[in-house]
Design a protein around this motif. Sequence first.
Motif, mmCIF file in Angstrom:
data_model
loop_
_atom_site.group_PDB
_atom_site.id
_atom_site.type_symbol
_atom_site.label_atom_id
_atom_site.label_comp_id
_atom_site.label_asym_id
_atom_site.label_seq_id
_atom_site.Cartn_x
_atom_site.Cartn_y
_atom_site.Cartn_z
ATOM 1 N N UNK A 205 -122.091 -28.003 86.183
ATOM 2 C CA UNK A 205 -121.235 -28.716 85.310
ATOM 3 C C UNK A 205 -120.454 -29.752 86.033
ATOM 4 N N UNK A 206 -119.783 -29.239 87.115
ATOM 5 C CA UNK A 206 -118.903 -30.310 87.787
ATOM 6 C C UNK A 206 -119.532 -31.663 88.369
ATOM 7 N N UNK A 207 -120.678 -31.256 88.870
ATOM 8 C CA UNK A 207 -121.467 -32.277 89.681
ATOM 9 C C UNK A 207 -122.059 -33.321 88.785
ATOM 10 N N UNK A 208 -122.713 -32.971 87.367
ATOM 11 C CA UNK A 208 -122.901 -33.840 86.401
ATOM 12 C C UNK A 208 -121.648 -34.701 85.919
ATOM 13 N N UNK A 209 -120.521 -33.943 85.514
ATOM 14 C CA UNK A 209 -119.431 -34.597 85.105
ATOM 15 C C UNK A 209 -118.977 -35.827 86.059
ATOM 16 N N UNK A 210 -118.802 -35.237 87.394
ATOM 17 C CA UNK A 210 -118.173 -36.420 88.185
ATOM 18 C C UNK A 210 -119.273 -37.601 88.658
ATOM 19 N N UNK A 211 -120.389 -37.318 88.412
ATOM 20 C CA UNK A 211 -121.336 -38.452 88.774
ATOM 21 C C UNK A 211 -121.109 -39.406 87.345
ATOM 22 N N UNK A 212 -120.900 -38.726 86.258
ATOM 23 C CA UNK A 212 -120.715 -39.721 84.848
ATOM 24 C C UNK A 212 -119.548 -40.465 85.183
ATOM 25 N N UNK A 213 -118.499 -39.688 85.733
ATOM 26 C CA UNK A 213 -117.030 -40.389 85.979
ATOM 27 C C UNK A 213 -117.392 -41.465 86.926
ATOM 28 N N UNK A 214 -118.043 -41.443 87.910
ATOM 29 C CA UNK A 214 -118.328 -42.829 88.649
ATOM 30 C C UNK A 214 -119.008 -43.922 88.028
ATOM 31 N N UNK A 215 -119.484 -43.621 87.104
ATOM 32 C CA UNK A 215 -120.233 -44.899 86.230
ATOM 33 C C UNK A 215 -119.535 -45.199 85.056
ATOM 34 N N UNK A 216 -118.410 -44.452 84.661
ATOM 35 C CA UNK A 216 -118.093 -44.715 83.114
ATOM 36 C C UNK A 216 -116.843 -45.775 83.424
ATOM 37 N N UNK A 217 -116.839 -46.768 82.087
ATOM 38 C CA UNK A 217 -115.702 -47.916 82.119
ATOM 39 C C UNK A 217 -114.669 -47.579 81.238
ATOM 40 N N UNK A 218 -114.885 -46.681 80.303
ATOM 41 C CA UNK A 218 -114.086 -46.168 79.273
ATOM 42 C C UNK A 218 -112.873 -45.265 79.599
ATOM 43 N N UNK A 219 -111.816 -45.330 78.969
ATOM 44 C CA UNK A 219 -110.961 -44.263 79.586
ATOM 45 C C UNK A 219 -110.985 -42.910 78.867
ATOM 46 N N UNK A 220 -111.309 -42.928 77.489
ATOM 47 C CA UNK A 220 -111.411 -41.823 76.823
ATOM 48 C C UNK A 220 -112.826 -41.070 77.394
ATOM 49 N N UNK A 221 -114.046 -41.569 77.932
ATOM 50 C CA UNK A 221 -114.946 -40.835 78.244
ATOM 51 C C UNK A 221 -114.761 -40.333 79.915
ATOM 52 N N UNK A 222 -113.589 -41.259 80.589
ATOM 53 C CA UNK A 222 -113.383 -40.828 81.978
ATOM 54 C C UNK A 222 -112.641 -39.773 81.853
ATOM 55 N N UNK A 223 -111.674 -39.435 80.824
ATOM 56 C CA UNK A 223 -110.581 -38.439 80.856
ATOM 57 C C UNK A 223 -111.502 -37.181 80.266
ATOM 58 N N UNK A 224 -112.367 -37.572 79.388
ATOM 59 C CA UNK A 224 -113.350 -36.307 79.095
ATOM 60 C C UNK A 224 -114.082 -35.632 80.132
ATOM 61 N N UNK A 225 -114.561 -36.315 81.078
ATOM 62 C CA UNK A 225 -115.215 -36.010 82.221
ATOM 63 C C UNK A 225 -114.541 -35.296 83.026
ATOM 64 N N UNK A 226 -113.250 -35.643 83.283
ATOM 65 C CA UNK A 226 -112.298 -35.152 84.360
ATOM 66 C C UNK A 226 -111.960 -33.682 83.409
ATOM 67 N N UNK A 227 -111.744 -33.417 82.356
ATOM 68 C CA UNK A 227 -111.740 -32.194 81.381
ATOM 69 C C UNK A 227 -112.820 -31.367 81.899
ATOM 70 N N UNK A 228 -114.115 -31.830 81.854
ATOM 71 C CA UNK A 228 -115.376 -31.133 82.134
ATOM 72 C C UNK A 228 -115.564 -30.622 83.452
ATOM 73 N N UNK A 229 -115.152 -31.598 84.311
ATOM 74 C CA UNK A 229 -115.343 -31.284 85.761
ATOM 75 C C UNK A 229 -114.400 -30.345 86.153
ATOM 76 N N UNK A 230 -113.107 -30.328 85.698
ATOM 77 C CA UNK A 230 -112.225 -29.258 85.909
ATOM 78 C C UNK A 230 -112.750 -27.819 85.318
ATOM 79 N N UNK A 231 -113.258 -28.001 84.132
ATOM 80 C CA UNK A 231 -113.855 -26.791 83.409
ATOM 81 C C UNK A 231 -114.918 -26.068 84.334
ATOM 82 N N UNK A 232 -115.573 -26.819 84.928
ATOM 83 C CA UNK A 232 -116.789 -26.323 85.886
ATOM 84 C C UNK A 232 -116.205 -25.841 87.250
ATOM 85 N N UNK A 233 -115.256 -26.501 87.696
ATOM 86 C CA UNK A 233 -114.746 -25.919 89.071
ATOM 87 C C UNK A 233 -113.537 -24.704 89.079
#
Length: 410
Positions: free
Chosen positions: A86-114
């Motif tokens: 979960x973390x690996x997928x979320x942080x890779x999406x984080x690296x390519x997103x340009x949207x604040x809401x999506x970036x924040x959602x991926x930070x939530x999901x990455x933390x959920x995984x870790x």
Amino acid sequence: MDNKNYKFIIFFLAIGYLIDFYDLSLFVVVRVPILRSLGVPEEDFMRIGAYMFNAQALGLVLGGVLSGIWSDKFGRLSAVRIGILIYSIAIIINAFTTDIQLFTAMRFIAALGLAGEFAASITLLSEILPAEKRGFVSGVVYSFGIVGGMLAAYIGSAFHWQTMFLIGGGAGFIILLARISFADSILFKNIKLKKNIARGNVKQLLANKASVLKILALTFSNIPFWFMAFFVNFAPEIAKQVGMREAVNQSISLAFYFTGSFFGSHLFPYIAKLAASRRIAVLSALILMVCAVSLFGLGSSLNTYSFYFILCLIGLASGYPGIFMVLAVESFGTNQRTTAASMISSLSRASLVGINTLVPWLALHYSNMWYASMISVAIFFFLGIISLYFLKETNNTSLDFFEGTVAKNN
């Protein structure tokens, strides 16, 4: 399992926690470049940054509980594999997103995984290792996490933040592949065969008064760790408020704190071995915490070197989570072990919200940061001491037991 296999499992679980610490520390280091890349106006940096940190904190708290339940129901390795995926997928999406809401959602999901990585790893290692090795191995795993924090602090600003995120995600997938060959402990496999024993059941855990008291006592014993983190998170502001004339650098403060924590991660398991007591090791950390924080009373006579030395001492006192987590997992039966340990970790982490509110309020009320710090340290030290008093010693305890009662078959 032979000694070579033990070392292999320890190494890859420790590397997983290194990635955990790396990610959480990296976001602190590269927060400003990220906000600029996302097009956030500079006047909104604090507001949007706090929004992202809160989403991450929520993911850590919720993820810790969910990971613990999953670990007790389906296996410790299942939990750490799914978490790192979960973390690996979320942080890779984080690296390519340009949207604040999506970036924040991926930070939530990455933390959920870790979130459950540390508790599940220490649970697994405690169940497969001899009792006398649990403390030292927990220190090794925690020290790897500190190295991850150091890596983020030292090289985080040397590369573009997207590159650093991709490195974290790629490393996560490599660790996932390495963990495929791991197997769960015999203890968990045996309890899984007993269908009349509930596993990962929060309702059953909280319905048991003894279990609830253990959770509360262990939580209050771990809150001082997050209290000590306050001093490094706000080091420049604290230096100014205690009356220092020289400015303090946040990155250098973090480096000294991590250095102390690295040595502390090995010191407290050693104390536990000498004293034949996990509780005494945690108590020694709390005493060191009081001594270190009291040095802020030197106020204007402090210079940058002495201030960094105090942060190093605070870091040293903060090196007890490894031996503490062993105490936590040894306190609960196999069927609820990771659920309880993760719940304790999540509740302790959530206390940071209260700490970040309490200390500044006291400083404002008394117009003195040292008074605020000493009142706070007295509160947390007292709660920690009382909690440790009511906890049973678990040194050399067999982990072959379960929580609750056996359900009758109809």
